[in-house]
Design a protein around this motif. Structure first.
Motif, PDB file in Angstrom:
ATOM      1  N   PRO A 188       5.372   7.864  10.594  1.00  0.00           N
ATOM      2  CA  PRO A 188       5.922   7.372   9.326  1.00  0.00           C
ATOM      3  C   PRO A 188       4.914   6.611   8.478  1.00  0.00           C
ATOM      4  CG  PRO A 188       7.518   7.052  11.085  1.00  0.00           C
ATOM      5  CD  PRO A 188       6.248   7.502  11.746  1.00  0.00           C
ATOM      6  N   CYS A 189       3.832   6.136   9.069  1.00  0.00           N
ATOM      7  CA  CYS A 189       2.828   5.371   8.325  1.00  0.00           C
ATOM      8  C   CYS A 189       2.218   6.186   7.188  1.00  0.00           C
ATOM      9  CB  CYS A 189       1.741   4.884   9.269  1.00  0.00           C
ATOM     10  SG  CYS A 189       2.405   3.999  10.704  1.00  0.00           S
ATOM     11  N   ALA A 190       2.263   7.517   7.281  1.00  0.00           N
ATOM     12  CA  ALA A 190       1.757   8.349   6.189  1.00  0.00           C
ATOM     13  C   ALA A 190       2.602   8.207   4.931  1.00  0.00           C
ATOM     14  CB  ALA A 190       1.711   9.811   6.628  1.00  0.00           C
ATOM     15  N   PHE A 191       3.796   7.629   5.057  1.00  0.00           N
ATOM     16  CA  PHE A 191       4.718   7.487   3.925  1.00  0.00           C
ATOM     17  C   PHE A 191       5.087   6.017   3.697  1.00  0.00           C
ATOM     18  CE2 PHE A 191       5.293  11.547   6.057  1.00  0.00           C
ATOM     19  CZ  PHE A 191       5.056  12.431   5.022  1.00  0.00           C
ATOM     20  N   TRP A 192       4.238   5.121   4.138  1.00  0.00           N
ATOM     21  CA  TRP A 192       4.527   3.680   4.136  1.00  0.00           C
ATOM     22  C   TRP A 192       3.669   2.978   3.084  1.00  0.00           C
ATOM     23  CZ3 TRP A 192       8.222   2.077   7.597  1.00  0.00           C
ATOM     24  CH2 TRP A 192       8.398   0.692   7.798  1.00  0.00           C
ATOM     25  N   PRO A 193       4.141   1.886   2.493  1.00  0.00           N
ATOM     26  CA  PRO A 193       3.278   1.134   1.575  1.00  0.00           C
ATOM     27  C   PRO A 193       2.024   0.610   2.274  1.00  0.00           C
ATOM     28  CG  PRO A 193       5.569   0.428   1.397  1.00  0.00           C
ATOM     29  CD  PRO A 193       5.501   1.318   2.604  1.00  0.00           C
ATOM     30  N   ALA A 194       1.000   0.351   1.499  1.00  0.00           N
ATOM     31  CA  ALA A 194      -0.252  -0.167   2.063  1.00  0.00           C
ATOM     32  C   ALA A 194      -0.015  -1.527   2.713  1.00  0.00           C
ATOM     33  CB  ALA A 194      -1.302  -0.287   0.968  1.00  0.00           C
ATOM     34  N   PRO A 195      -0.768  -1.852   3.774  1.00  0.00           N
ATOM     35  CA  PRO A 195      -0.615  -3.165   4.405  1.00  0.00           C
ATOM     36  C   PRO A 195      -0.815  -4.300   3.409  1.00  0.00           C
ATOM     37  CG  PRO A 195      -1.922  -1.717   5.790  1.00  0.00           C
ATOM     38  CD  PRO A 195      -1.731  -0.996   4.489  1.00  0.00           C
ATOM     39  N   ALA A 196      -0.098  -5.391   3.620  1.00  0.00           N
ATOM     40  CA  ALA A 196      -0.164  -6.528   2.707  1.00  0.00           C
ATOM     41  C   ALA A 196      -1.452  -7.321   2.867  1.00  0.00           C
ATOM     42  CB  ALA A 196       1.048  -7.441   2.933  1.00  0.00           C
ATOM     43  N   GLU A 197      -2.091  -7.255   4.026  1.00  0.00           N
ATOM     44  CA  GLU A 197      -3.358  -7.948   4.245  1.00  0.00           C
ATOM     45  C   GLU A 197      -4.210  -7.128   5.192  1.00  0.00           C
ATOM     46  OE1 GLU A 197      -3.362 -11.587   6.508  1.00  0.00           O
ATOM     47  OE2 GLU A 197      -1.557 -11.017   7.617  1.00  0.00           O
ATOM     48  N   PRO A 198      -5.531  -7.250   5.078  1.00  0.00           N
ATOM     49  CA  PRO A 198      -6.392  -6.540   6.029  1.00  0.00           C
ATOM     50  C   PRO A 198      -6.148  -7.042   7.447  1.00  0.00           C
ATOM     51  CG  PRO A 198      -7.652  -7.353   4.152  1.00  0.00           C
ATOM     52  CD  PRO A 198      -6.300  -7.994   4.074  1.00  0.00           C
ATOM     53  N   ALA A 199      -6.400  -6.203   8.398  1.00  0.00           N
ATOM     54  CA  ALA A 199      -6.243  -6.602   9.796  1.00  0.00           C
ATOM     55  C   ALA A 199      -7.314  -7.615  10.185  1.00  0.00           C
ATOM     56  CB  ALA A 199      -6.348  -5.381  10.701  1.00  0.00           C
ATOM     57  N   VAL A 200      -6.978  -8.435  11.157  1.00  0.00           N
ATOM     58  CA  VAL A 200      -7.925  -9.411  11.687  1.00  0.00           C
ATOM     59  C   VAL A 200      -9.028  -8.669  12.436  1.00  0.00           C
ATOM     60  CG1 VAL A 200      -8.192 -11.331  13.302  1.00  0.00           C
ATOM     61  CG2 VAL A 200      -6.132 -11.162  11.878  1.00  0.00           C
TER      62      VAL A 200
END
Length: 516
Positions: free
Chosen positions: A414-426
């Motif tokens: 489902p990540c192919a259809f998900w909004p972009a992450p709100a913050e970069p990963a640690v």
């Protein structure tokens, strides 16, 4: 990374278990982590709620809740609950602190984990720690997330995206798109705030609520990433960390999931050798090569003609691949693979395979909670490719190289259809004190060895690694003693890390060491 409990949870963590994101930590993320939390109220301990696995609740285990911000970017806004448990040491005079546990996933409820873990620890570890568990944000008895689906609408062989028998991913694309839509709609404000970084921040709120200056931590699978992120965000608050069945913390979920296909190939050699040695009874093949050929033939036959199971329903080739994969996580589960194989090869004649127990309803926990939390963390942690055509090419290539899992690891989520992450990963680095012990097996199908090398490289001199020759998902297994078990117990009890990285084979079985 995802496993099932023997008691029948959909994606629950086995004791041997229950893979992460972009480079770079934003200044805002570091500030949110470093900002001191307001002094939390003292916890009020009560009886624990029901265990979603259906296991009896340990009366010695006590539970409480800790309130944390839904959005750490707005720390004085809406809050959510995190369910926390504690199994107090019987020797308070020897107590060092708390040893926190996570069961992996993401999406695995871990509130009742201390009771299970207590059975495996030696007395010198139990004397020194209160064992602590918690349901991560969005999971179980913490404020839970849902995609609004029934269990029948999130079947294993679709959540884990096995392609169609002809290799087409068109059904997977539709399922992933629709599941993303449902999760984002039904999950409300909560679903976009389920990330590994925020769970690590919650863990520090738990630490503060317990009145502890530092925590020790033991986890497997996905829990190794959570632990590494905590150690990066809060290096001065880590005591003794044991991470077992490790993932590379500085890559993406898409890359980790793709590693499952090759990991499954390596692990199958162990099962094939086990089955070939028992061919007189099992009749799966007299050689490992024959077992492999017959496994693939059974999967192809089930693709054409599924076998109906009284609890599981129609078992097609992809459900068979799913069942095999989950039971490949530990050699102790190989007999369950054999039970399923015998049942399916005989078109359902004979005894029903014994472990299939339907998950019961848990009051207050949505039926699809494990899947909803899994999807949310995967998709909020790191971005994924959005082009179905590229997934189709990756699946086609992986099926040719790794036919056992038919290209599932390379497929679309489902990540192919998900909004972009709100913050970069640690981004996990070697910044911080030495105090992390990594455990790993060489043929782990869920968190392959290459991922552990990535974790080892990222942590540098903060860590030591103990590698065990074998294929179980996780090396800390008191039922299979090894240098990993001894090193972990010694480290937790005394703080002594190995002087250098170690490797070994499991200890000989008692009957092999002392033949009668």
């Amino acid at each position: 990374m995802w496993t099932r409990s023997r008691a029948g949870g959909r994606l629950g963590a086995v004791g041997f278990a229950l893979a992460l994101a972009l480079a770079g930590t934003t200044a805002g993320a570091e500030a949110a982590a470093a900002a001191p939390a307001e002094r939390p109220p003292r916890p009020v301990w009560t009886d624990c709620p029901a265990d979603p696995s259906g296991a009896p609740v340990d009366p010695a285990l006590r539970c409480t809740t800790v309130r944390v911000p839904l959005d750490y970017g707005a720390p004085h806004g809406r809050t959510i609950e995190i369910a926390v448990s504690r199994l107090a040491t019987a020797k308070p005079g020897l107590r060092r602190g708390v040893l926190v546990h996570n069961g992996g996933g993401p999406g695995v409820a871990s509130l009742h984990l201390p009771s299970a873990m207590a059975a495996g620890y030696p007395r010198e570890v139990l004397d020194r720690y209160d064992l602590v568990g918690f349901d991560p944000r969005g999971v179980g008895h913490s404020t839970p997330v849902t995609c609004g689906r029934t269990p029948a609408e999130v079947p294993w062989q679709k959540v884990f995206p096995f392609p169609a028998p002809d290799g087409s991913i068109a059904p997977n694309v539709r399922f992933a798109r629709d599941l993303a839509r449902d999760c984002l709609t039904a999950g409300g404000d909560l679903v976009r705030h389920l990330t590994t970084a925020d769970t690590a921040r919650d863990l520090d709120r738990i630490r503060a609520a317990l009145g502890e200056p530092r925590i020790s931590y033991r986890a497997a699978s996905y829990g190794t990433y959570l632990g590494a992120v905590y150690a990066q965000l809060f290096p001065g608050r880590t005591d003794r960390f044991v991470l077992d069945g490790n993932v590379d913390p500085n890559t993406t979920w898409q890359n980790r999931l793709a590693s499952w296909d090759g990991g499954g190939e390596l692990r199958f050699a162990d099962f094939a050798a086990w089955a070939a040695a028992r061919d007189a009874d099992l009749h799966f093949g007299a050689t490992p090569a024959a077992v492999r050929a017959n496994y693939l033939a059974l999967a192809a036959e089930l693709d054409r003609a599924p076998v109906d199971h009284p609890a599981a329903g129609p078992v097609d080739g992809n459900l068979w691949r799913t069942l095999y994969r989950l039971d490949s996580y530990h050699t102790a589960l190989f007999p369950e693979i054999a039970d399923w194989w015998s049942y399916l090869a005989a078109d359902g004649a004979g005894p029903v395979p014994y472990w299939w127990l339907a998950k019961g309803d848990t009051p207050g926990v949505p039926a699809d909670n494990d899947v909803a939390a899994l999807v949310a963390v995967l998709c909020n942690d790191s971005p994924a490719d959005r082009d179905p055509a590229r997934y189709q090419r990756a699946v086609t290539a992986s099926r040719a190289r790794n036919p056992l899992l038919a290209g599932m690891g390379a497929n679309i989520w489902p990540c192919a259809f998900w909004p972009a992450p709100a913050e970069p990963a640690v981004r996990v680095t070697d910044r911080g004190p030495a105090g992390i012990l990594l455990l790993q097996t060489t043929r782990d199908p869920a968190t392959p060895y290459a991922g552990a090398l990535g974790m080892r490289a990222a942590l540098g001199q903060r860590a030591r690694m103990v590698t065990v020759e074998g294929g179980n998902h996780g090396a800390y297994d008191p039922a299979t003693p090894s240098c990993a078990v001894r090193a972990a117990d010694r480290f937790l009890a005394t703080g002594a890390l190995p002087a250098h990285d170690l490797s070994c084979r499991p200890d000989p079985a008692p009957d092999a060491a002392h033949p009668s």
